[in-house]
Design a protein around this motif. Structure first.
Motif, PDB file in Angstrom:
ATOM      1  N   HIS A 281      38.744  40.864 -35.156  1.00 32.19           N
ATOM      2  CA  HIS A 281      39.547  39.646 -34.966  1.00 32.19           C
ATOM      3  C   HIS A 281      39.259  38.642 -36.067  1.00 32.19           C
ATOM      4  N   ARG A 282      37.985  38.452 -36.304  1.00 33.78           N
ATOM      5  CA  ARG A 282      37.579  37.426 -37.258  1.00 33.78           C
ATOM      6  C   ARG A 282      38.068  37.767 -38.659  1.00 33.78           C
ATOM      7  N   GLN A 283      37.992  39.045 -38.982  1.00 39.09           N
ATOM      8  CA  GLN A 283      38.473  39.463 -40.295  1.00 39.09           C
ATOM      9  C   GLN A 283      39.982  39.306 -40.399  1.00 39.09           C
ATOM     10  N   ALA A 284      40.666  39.655 -39.295  1.00 41.28           N
ATOM     11  CA  ALA A 284      42.133  39.530 -39.288  1.00 41.28           C
ATOM     12  C   ALA A 284      42.529  38.071 -39.470  1.00 41.28           C
ATOM     13  N   VAL A 285      41.823  37.177 -38.784  1.00 44.56           N
ATOM     14  CA  VAL A 285      42.117  35.749 -38.897  1.00 44.56           C
ATOM     15  C   VAL A 285      41.939  35.293 -40.340  1.00 44.56           C
ATOM     16  N   LEU A 286      40.810  35.689 -40.923  1.00 50.38           N
ATOM     17  CA  LEU A 286      40.534  35.285 -42.301  1.00 50.38           C
ATOM     18  C   LEU A 286      41.640  35.775 -43.237  1.00 50.38           C
ATOM     19  N   GLN A 287      42.031  37.026 -43.051  1.00 51.91           N
ATOM     20  CA  GLN A 287      43.052  37.598 -43.918  1.00 51.91           C
ATOM     21  C   GLN A 287      44.376  36.839 -43.784  1.00 51.91           C
TER      22      GLN A 287
END
Lengths: 268, 365
Positions: free
Chosen positions: B52-58
């Protein structure tokens, strides 16, 4: 009840006042009249027509010569050694006197109760003063002890935040939590904010209320679904399907949070 | 050759949101507005997993690319930064204390080249969008952050409901998600013992007075931040207008307090300021708290036109530069406490002597 028709800006400070030692009341004296002691009191009063409000705080008083105030041998304070009107336990150090429509009332509070009632030198500013005048009669009512906030036991199905976790951190886990914990929020929000409805910048949601294409399905639920399916497959003796499910679960589990910052690259 | 540390770019440039000429830049030091936003369909950072966190950052990264203000911005993950660099960003007000101390996957920050805008990703909320400027410019700053926010919504879908507005991890931010704050220099009110009274008065109308670095921080250097608390039930513009009114009143009280000091105890005041100048110009060892205290006094002297050779910007900047992270960044190595006290005195002496050299017509009294 007295009405106030204009914002009050005429709060004044006076340095002397007389003490009615029989009744233990504090009263105004004309400016310029001096007490025999070289004592200066931080007292504030405001006059609106015939209505007056006056406030003083014992611990805010200083001698004019800068000496430490000793209240015990100060004749000005004799007669004011009294218990708090609210709790009755502590010594009253905050003294308020009001004359509203010819009706004189006084209130003596300890510092704790004064804090609870928001009695302080700033209550002479417009809004706070109006509130004070209107609420003075209610002031002597006991403030109910703050109950620990109770959240009924529940869990958000989307992010699995429990009410206990919420109570501990004060943080919600996802947008759906606002719906799940609504009963609690409806009670809490008015105390935190100026209203319970959003006013301000608005954005348009998609017409069908659907989530955007990039929305990530909460894997906790996905995991549960898969585990249930796996149990079912095993009990049905569909071993091939079970093996596929097991792999999927394994993949999903590997995506769980890591605290060490490894696997920091964006997954494809 | 090793790639240049992106934080070094910042260290090499002056703190622009403190150096620019802002209106009212005497008592009001700077203005800041932040918006809390989350993305729809993804758990908030507290409940989000690595993916989730990576998706948000992206997603945020792609959206930030559509914001002209963020052209060529610094884009760094907290996990890739040394502690010194994180502290540096904190001291620069570009990240929060919480963000400074976490190195979870996806914790990141985007900083505009001019440092007037920063976007924290995966802090308490998915996005914390912040804009800053010198002096008091609430209205203009709101327009700026509103504009950036609108550009982001073109590519991001926020967690939002018609009833509750922008949904945030903490219910204290729900609705507008706005926190507008103005930093004030209030030595007059501190001397006059009126700060407590002002703090209480501001509190009764739903606003809050805090120290330099937000919640729980001390009030070193007589710097205070006044900001809104309520975010629901009032519009952004209403909150900002109200804050502006409060600030004007506090500024007025500060002016009065200074005037009273000037009338009643002028020698005491001049002595206080003169001594501060003497210490700052000639000390070789300066502890942090003393430096802030003396710089505050000197800044007051500048506001009172006692010094023609130094301007308030120099003091503003020194107040940032004398902090541990900045000192160590300037020296490019870890300094222990004693070394920092010496480095601090060097910097202050250097800057004040430069100012002195530039102008030769300094008053003799």
């Amino acid at each position: 009840m007295a009405t106030i028709d204009s914002p009050v800006h005429n709060a004044r400070e006076c340095s002397t006042f007389s003490i009615d030692s029989v009744d233990g009341n504090i009263c105004f004296v004309q400016a310029g009249r001096r007490l025999s002691n070289p004592t200066s009191f931080l007292a504030r009063y405001v006059k609106i027509g015939v209505q007056t409000v006056m406030y003083t705080r014992k611990d805010a008083c200083v001698y004019a010569n800068g000496r430490e105030p000793i209240f015990d041998d100060n004749p000005a304070w004799q007669g004011l050694d009294m218990d708090c009107d609210l709790c009755g336990d502590n010594e009253a150090t905050n003294h308020i006197e009001m004359v509203i429509d010819g009706d004189k009332k006084s209130l003596h509070l300890c510092s704790q109760c004064a804090n609870k009632k928001k009695i302080n030198p700033n209550m002479f500013e417009g809004v706070a003063l109006a509130e004070l005048l209107h609420n003075f009669a209610d002031m002597t009512k006991e403030v109910p002890e703050e109950q620990p906030e109770t959240v009924p036991l529940m869990t958000c199905p989307t992010c699995e935040l429990t009410s206990t976790e919420f109570q501990k951190s004060g943080l919600l886990g996802c947008a759906d939590c606002y719906e799940i914990f609504k009963p609690f929020l409806l009670e809490a929000l008015p105390a935190l904010h100026k209203g319970v409805n959003h006013v301000g910048k608005m954005i348009e949601l998609p017409d069908d209320g659907s989530l955007p294409a990039f929305a990530v399905k909460a894997p906790v639920n996905r995991l549960k679904d898969l585990q249930a399916a796996l149990r079912q497959a095993v009990s049905d003796e569909h071993y091939e399907e079970a093996a596929a499910l097991r792999d999927e679960i394994k993949n999903l589990m590997e995506g769980e949070p890591s605290e060490d910052g490894v696997n920091d690259e964006i997954l494809p | 050759m090793k790639a240049k540390n992106p934080i070094d770019q910042l260290a090499d440039q002056p703190v622009q949101w403190l150096s620019d000429d802002g209106p009212d830049a005497g008592i009001t030091v700077s203005t800041r507005i932040r918006l809390a936003r989350n993305l729809a369909g993804i758990p908030f950072p507290t409940k989000a997993n690595t993916r989730h966190r990576q998706a948000v950052l992206q997603m945020v990264r792609e959206a930030v690319a559509g914001v002209p203000l963020m052209d060529g911005c610094i884009d760094v993950k907290m996990s890739s930064l040394a502690e010194l660099d994180r502290v540096f960003l904190l001291e620069r007000h570009l990240i929060s204390r919480e963000h400074c101390s976490t190195r979870k996957t996806g914790n990141s920050v985007f900083v505009a080249r001019g440092e007037n805008c920063s976007i924290m990703v995966n802090e308490e909320d998915h996005l914390r969008l912040q804009v800053m400027t010198a002096g008091m410019q609430l209205e203009q700053l709101w327009q700026l952050v509103d504009h950036v926010d609108s550009l982001l919504t073109e590519r991001l879908q926020y967690a939002y409901s018609d009833d509750l507005g922008f949904l945030t991890a903490c219910p204290t931010n729900v609705g507008t998600g706005i926190r507008a704050s103005v930093m004030l220099h209030l030595p007059g009110l501190v001397f006059a013992n009126q700060i407590e009274a002002i703090t209480q008065a501001v509190h009764t109308i739903g606003f809050v007075v805090r120290g330099l670095y937000g919640e729980g921080s001390d009030t070193a250097g007589n710097l205070f931040q006044v900001s809104n608390q309520s975010t629901l039930g009032e519009s952004e513009t209403y909150i900002i207008e109200k804050l502006e009114k409060i600030i004007r009143q506090v500024v007025e009280h500060e002016r009065n307090a200074r005037q009273v000091l000037l009338e009643r105890k002028p020698k005491y005041l001049y002595d206080h300021i003169g001594r501060a100048y003497g210490i700052l110009r000639h000390a070789y060892i300066l502890e942090s708290s003393e430096a802030l205290r003396q710089l505050s006094a000197l800044r007051l002297g500048i506001d009172l036109n006692m010094f023609s050779s130094i301007d308030a910007h120099t003091i503003n900047e020194l107040m940032v530069m004398i902090q541990p992270g900045h000192l160590q960044k300037i020296h490019n190595r870890t300094l222990d406490e004693n070394e920092r006290d010496i480095a601090r005195a060097d910097i202050v002496r250097g800057r004040l002597n430069d100012s002195k050299r530039q102008t030769t017509d300094e008053q003799s009294h």
